[in-house]
Enzyme design. Structure first.
Site, PDB file in Angstrom:
ATOM      1  N   GLU A   1      -9.243  -5.359  -4.704  1.00 54.48           N
ATOM      2  CA  GLU A   1      -8.611  -4.426  -3.600  1.00 54.48           C
ATOM      3  C   GLU A   1      -9.733  -3.772  -2.916  1.00 54.48           C
ATOM      4  O   GLU A   1      -9.470  -3.604  -1.611  1.00 54.48           O
ATOM      5  CB  GLU A   1      -7.855  -3.461  -4.218  1.00 54.48           C
TER       6      GLU A   1
ATOM      7  N   SER B   1       0.931  -1.120   0.088  1.00 49.86           N
ATOM      8  CA  SER B   1      -0.016   0.088  -0.072  1.00 49.86           C
ATOM      9  C   SER B   1       0.706   1.321   0.003  1.00 49.86           C
ATOM     10  O   SER B   1       1.824   1.397  -0.937  1.00 49.86           O
ATOM     11  CB  SER B   1      -1.195  -0.189   1.092  1.00 49.86           C
TER      12      SER B   1
END
Length: 564
Positions: free
Chosen positions: A347, A213
């Protein structure tokens, strides 16, 4: 891969690991680093094999007082033996799940080293992990990032803390505070590791930097930064790159003055504001994004304000990032090392709360789905046209309702993860180094975040769930022990990552039953990491092509579809 092949591979690896570990490990290991002596501890992995742990090693001076917001300074030496058996304090941060401030301590620049050997001659590959958390939260602590899964493959794992939120990403456009302090912390950690990791049995010339991330964003920013040159030799960016639309704050100085006003300091003098902000208790500086954010910032993209910046240049001040990441990729002015990068298959399951909350607004105003990068380039009329096209592509003539939740998950996944990952891969593939792209699609009882969001019925892998297959934690320990399927998938993923750390090739042999080929503009190769592993071409082809057309029409660098 066949069960027989898996069993043979695990047996060979197990024998090799035990061969390496047939040595007596001291229960009170002491190593001498540049600053002095460190005393660690000895523990056992989940498979019973022993390893050394050194937690809470200071890699920079405490950034407190007049050092708050400034670039980190090298650590000072100490007398005697420094005991490093517990994690250092976490950095002050704002927990977005609970909306609570976590006080931590500004004296938080610590790293952790886990290794099976302290013999410099062993030269084990080193893997340095940068945690995610949107630059708002997180740490390198083992409650989330335990070493058990990776260390079974004979590598060293290093995790670290770095400054977050306003404390890590204030920018006043002055020499004292030019921004990116949190990223400069990461550089300081990498320098310390480069200079000292041989004392822990590691190879300073074989360091893989990996992150997830915002940690993946950081990894790709280090590829661009001259400060990081030569500090690592391979990179893995999971679910994030420097091209992501939310990454660069292009109005950071203005954001800083908005902070001053909300705290009662009305000034247009950056040095006066700096002096004031250095006097405010650290906890008062946390979570201010949600107090100063504008309606435009709430509705377009992710609501993140304290992120990397393109620094203004000053004499005698070393910049971390002085060029736009996109420009660096287009011109090839980027560190050239082998890379793995990719994303999880679904996601934005993690955004289900936002999807439901904003459904009505987005149905009426789809122009807010247009990324900022495109918004800056097109007219208001064109932006509205793009918004209508986005809505039509994903849900047709319907509105954004519960009936089309999965289409909205795909849409936000594409906006925030998939397209810019593919664009990064395409642009980087023009370098002389291999880049391996993947889509991770595991779905087992270990996928606990999807359950937490009440979305177990939706196919695919949610944001951050990749971490559960790379790092051990207290919450997953029993499940790992109980389920052979989970153990096998953990083994496969960590084998791919550690093979890459060792050889620059995630599949140097046929032991995993597939050959993962680097991406090329002709073949658009990627690995679908599922059961089984399969090599594919042009991940999410139609969705990527749709977004590529929008970026092309906006006059932005995009994926060149004219193959040679």
């Amino acid at each position: 891969m066949s069960i027989v092949a898996m069993c043979l591979l695990r047996k060979i690896s197990y024998c090799r690991i035990n061969f390496v570990l047939k040595r007596n490990l001291s229960s009170n290991p002491i190593v001498r680093v540049e600053q002095g002596k460190l005393k660690g501890s000895t523990h056992n992995l989940l498979d019973g094999s022993p390893y050394y742990s050194f937690k809470g090693i200071p890699y920079a001076q405490p950034p407190v007082g007049e050092l708050r917001f400034k670039a980190p300074l090298p650590p000072k030496s100490w007398e005697g033996v420094c005991e490093v058996i517990k994690h250092g304090p976490v950095c002050p941060q704002f927990d977005t799940l609970t909306s609570q401030r976590i006080e931590g301590n500004e004296d938080c620049l610590f790293l952790n080293v886990y290794t099976k050997s302290l013999a410099p001659s062993d030269k084990l590959p080193v893997m340095v992990f940068i945690h995610g958390g949107a630059y708002l939260q997180g740490s390198g602590n083992s409650d989330v990032y335990g070493p058990d899964f990776l260390l079974q493959h004979d590598v060293i794992l290093v995790t670290l803390n770095y400054r977050l939120d306003l404390l890590g990403f204030l920018n006043l456009d002055i020499p004292e505070v030019s921004g990116n302090a949190g990223l400069k912390d990461q550089v300081a950690a990498l320098k310390w590791i480069k200079s000292n990791i041989d004392k822990f049995g590691g190879d300073p010339n074989n360091i893989t930097l990996f992150g997830e991330s915002s940690g993946g964003v950081s990894v790709t920013c280090h590829l661009i930064s001259p400060m990081s040159n030569g500090l690592f030799s391979k990179a893995i960016a999971q679910s994030g790159t420097c091209l992501d639309d939310w990454v660069i704050n292009r109005d950071a100085k203005s954001t800083a003055f908005r902070v001053g006003k909300i705290l009662g300091k009305h000034t247009d003098n950056p040095k006066e504001l700096l002096k004031f902000l250095q006097s405010v208790p650290a906890t008062d500086l946390l979570g201010l994004t949600f107090k100063i954010i504008t309606e435009e910032e709430k509705n377009r993209g992710l609501p993140l304000l304290f992120t990397p910046v393109i620094e203004k240049k000053f004499d005698n001040v070393e910049s971390f990032l002085s060029v736009d990441p996109l420009d660096a990729l287009v011109t090839g002015d980027i560190g050239k090392v082998p890379i793995i990068t990719g994303y999880n298959s679904s996601e934005s399951i993690s955004m289900i709360g936002v999807i439901r909350k904003k459904a009505n607004f987005r149905s009426k105003h789809p122009e807010y789905l247009v990324p900022k990068e495109i918004m800056y380039k097109v007219s208001t009329e064109k932006m509205k046209e793009f918004g209508a096209r986005i809505k039509r592509f994903y849900v047709g003539d319907k509105d954004f309702t519960a009936e089309v939740i999965e289409a909205q998950i795909d849409m936000l996944s594409d906006i925030y993860y998939t397209y810019n990952n593919s664009r990064f891969v395409h642009l980087y593939s023009k370098s002389d180094q291999p880049i391996y792209q993947y889509v991770l699609d595991y779905d087992t009882d270990l996928n606990s975040f999807k359950k937490l969001f009440g979305m177990s019925h939706v196919k695919g892998m949610c944001h951050t769930e990749d971490l559960l297959y790379l790092f051990s934690s207290k919450s997953t320990k029993e499940l790992y022990k109980e389920q052979e399927r989970v153990r096998e998938l953990v083994f496969t993923l960590t084998k791919l990552w550690t093979n890459f750390a060792k050889t620059s090739d995630p599949t140097p042999d046929q032991s995993l039953g597939v050959k993962w080929k680097p991406y090329t503009t002709l073949g658009e190769e990627y690995l679908h990491i599922a059961e089984p592993l399969t090599l594919g071409h042009a991940a999410n082809r139609e969705r990527i092509a749709f977004w590529n057309q929008l970026y092309c029409e906006a006059g932005l660098p995009h994926i060149d579809t004219h193959k040679s």
